[in-house]
Motif scaffolding. Sequence first.
Motif, PDB file in Angstrom:
ATOM      1  N   GLU A   1     -25.272  13.744  -1.126  1.00 51.63           N
ATOM      2  CA  GLU A   1     -25.664  15.087  -0.719  1.00 51.63           C
ATOM      3  C   GLU A   1     -24.989  16.087  -1.651  1.00 51.63           C
ATOM      4  O   GLU A   1     -23.781  16.023  -1.874  1.00 51.63           O
ATOM      5  N   ILE A   2     -25.778  17.011  -2.198  1.00 52.65           N
ATOM      6  CA  ILE A   2     -25.262  17.990  -3.154  1.00 52.65           C
ATOM      7  C   ILE A   2     -25.553  19.388  -2.636  1.00 52.65           C
ATOM      8  O   ILE A   2     -26.700  19.719  -2.298  1.00 52.65           O
ATOM      9  N   ALA A   3     -24.528  20.219  -2.588  1.00 47.47           N
ATOM     10  CA  ALA A   3     -24.688  21.605  -2.165  1.00 47.47           C
ATOM     11  C   ALA A   3     -25.144  22.457  -3.338  1.00 47.47           C
ATOM     12  O   ALA A   3     -24.800  22.186  -4.496  1.00 47.47           O
TER      13      ALA A   3
ATOM     14  N   PRO B   1     -18.744  17.465  -6.553  1.00 50.14           N
ATOM     15  CA  PRO B   1     -19.493  18.605  -5.999  1.00 50.14           C
ATOM     16  C   PRO B   1     -20.857  18.818  -6.638  1.00 50.14           C
ATOM     17  O   PRO B   1     -21.774  19.319  -5.983  1.00 50.14           O
ATOM     18  N   PHE B   2     -21.029  18.458  -7.917  1.00 53.50           N
ATOM     19  CA  PHE B   2     -22.357  18.610  -8.494  1.00 53.50           C
ATOM     20  C   PHE B   2     -23.122  17.293  -8.549  1.00 53.50           C
ATOM     21  O   PHE B   2     -24.147  17.179  -9.220  1.00 53.50           O
TER      22      PHE B   2
ATOM     23  N   VAL C   1     -33.788  20.817  -5.745  1.00 49.96           N
ATOM     24  CA  VAL C   1     -33.422  22.231  -5.814  1.00 49.96           C
ATOM     25  C   VAL C   1     -34.223  23.060  -4.817  1.00 49.96           C
ATOM     26  O   VAL C   1     -33.699  24.035  -4.252  1.00 49.96           O
ATOM     27  N   SER C   2     -35.476  22.678  -4.560  1.00 47.65           N
ATOM     28  CA  SER C   2     -36.267  23.427  -3.581  1.00 47.65           C
ATOM     29  C   SER C   2     -35.649  23.328  -2.197  1.00 47.65           C
ATOM     30  O   SER C   2     -35.515  24.331  -1.476  1.00 47.65           O
TER      31      SER C   2
ATOM     32  N   ALA D   1     -28.897  19.454  -0.186  1.00 47.72           N
ATOM     33  CA  ALA D   1     -29.974  18.482  -0.020  1.00 47.72           C
ATOM     34  C   ALA D   1     -29.498  17.146  -0.556  1.00 47.72           C
ATOM     35  O   ALA D   1     -28.578  17.066  -1.369  1.00 47.72           O
ATOM     36  N   GLU D   2     -30.147  16.101  -0.097  1.00 42.13           N
ATOM     37  CA  GLU D   2     -29.753  14.751  -0.493  1.00 42.13           C
ATOM     38  C   GLU D   2     -30.533  14.307  -1.728  1.00 42.13           C
ATOM     39  O   GLU D   2     -31.730  14.573  -1.863  1.00 42.13           O
ATOM     40  N   LEU D   3     -29.830  13.639  -2.611  1.00 41.79           N
ATOM     41  CA  LEU D   3     -30.438  12.999  -3.766  1.00 41.79           C
ATOM     42  C   LEU D   3     -30.444  11.502  -3.500  1.00 41.79           C
ATOM     43  O   LEU D   3     -29.398  10.911  -3.247  1.00 41.79           O
ATOM     44  N   ALA D   4     -31.629  10.892  -3.517  1.00 40.92           N
ATOM     45  CA  ALA D   4     -31.764   9.476  -3.199  1.00 40.92           C
ATOM     46  C   ALA D   4     -32.286   8.728  -4.413  1.00 40.92           C
ATOM     47  O   ALA D   4     -33.380   9.016  -4.910  1.00 40.92           O
ATOM     48  N   PHE D   5     -31.505   7.775  -4.895  1.00 40.58           N
ATOM     49  CA  PHE D   5     -31.915   6.962  -6.028  1.00 40.58           C
ATOM     50  C   PHE D   5     -32.727   5.761  -5.556  1.00 40.58           C
ATOM     51  O   PHE D   5     -32.610   5.311  -4.414  1.00 40.58           O
TER      52      PHE D   5
END
Length: 369
Positions: free
Chosen positions: A294-296, A161-162, A274-275, A283-287
């Motif tokens: 995707e992290i809520a 979740p995180f 975070v924005s 929002a999605e975190l893309a490496f």
Amino acid sequence: MPSDRAPRAARYRVYGMSQSYFTRKLTGYLDYKAIPYLLRRFANANRSAREAGWPGAMPVVMTPGGEYMWDTSAMIHHLESRFPEPGVFPADPVLRFIDYILEDALDEWFYRAAVGSRWFYEENHRVGGWELARDATHEMQIPCDQAYAGVKAHVTATCEPFGVTGANIDSWIDEILRPWLRVTGAHLTSHRYFFGARPSLADFAFFGGNAAHFINDPLCRRCVDSDAPAIVAHTHRIMEPEDKEFGDWIASGEVPETLIAILAELGRFYLPWVSAAAENGKAELAFANGQRIEIAVTPFLAEARATLLARYVEFRSDALDEILERAGIRSYFSDYADRAGKIPSYDKPPQPALNRPFGPPWETERAAQ
């Protein structure tokens, strides 16, 4: 020891653990301020704290008057109103807001790498995880192997979740944590603390993660030793402040390029995520290696973001915007200023309802790391 750090008679009781990110943030602050306290090993089984409304995130503190309070950021603000010297908030408004940016990221972003690095690397959880479980048995009264197996199984199952998983932990370390260590280490090579010769709020947030995780757990410690040995020295300075000398903040308007680089590093992953997440709920975190997750956003983080934007509105100036622009991060504040919330009051011992762990009580790493 400077006279303004003389011990006070009243004692606070801190329920937490020495392997806890946020417990160490608070105890680092208390040690620096010479505010007397007792640390009590704790696995979230304090009935009186729960009856007072405590939602479960570690640490929880009992004041000398018998009241409970929680949330490290809020508690430090409250304690500053009671014990103002030596102050930990830079007087200059530009530095003050940068301090809040750093603390926010350390609290809400880098603890994710701390949790994941502990529980998804065997070498780390064999040390940090075992130490955590060992201290939990002080209250739980079960065999340490049982506590260790239980917390390991639960935390590794609830990290997603995180945003941290066994599949992406290497990306968190290589693309987020180690670049952060390098830029902060470069700054601390020429500055004892983030803002000069005395620690600020952000220094204690930084210390919390380092003392509990990144300087404690073997794999992470080797990364720090290799990438940023100045962070080890910073950790030790805050860990044992009694014989240290403290000086002034850096001069107003003289923000060094090494500090600009730290802010720019937050613009690579955290501030974009975070924005967007606070605006859209997730929002999605893309490496760079192609991994995506995707992290809520939690209600607590959404509120923290609104508070940070309120502080931006409070401290905004041409000088501040110029610094943020140099770092490439001004838009993450100026474009969202209309989403600002309210700055909380810290007159009373704080008890924020949203400061809760990600999962059930003691087993969650956010609550018992």
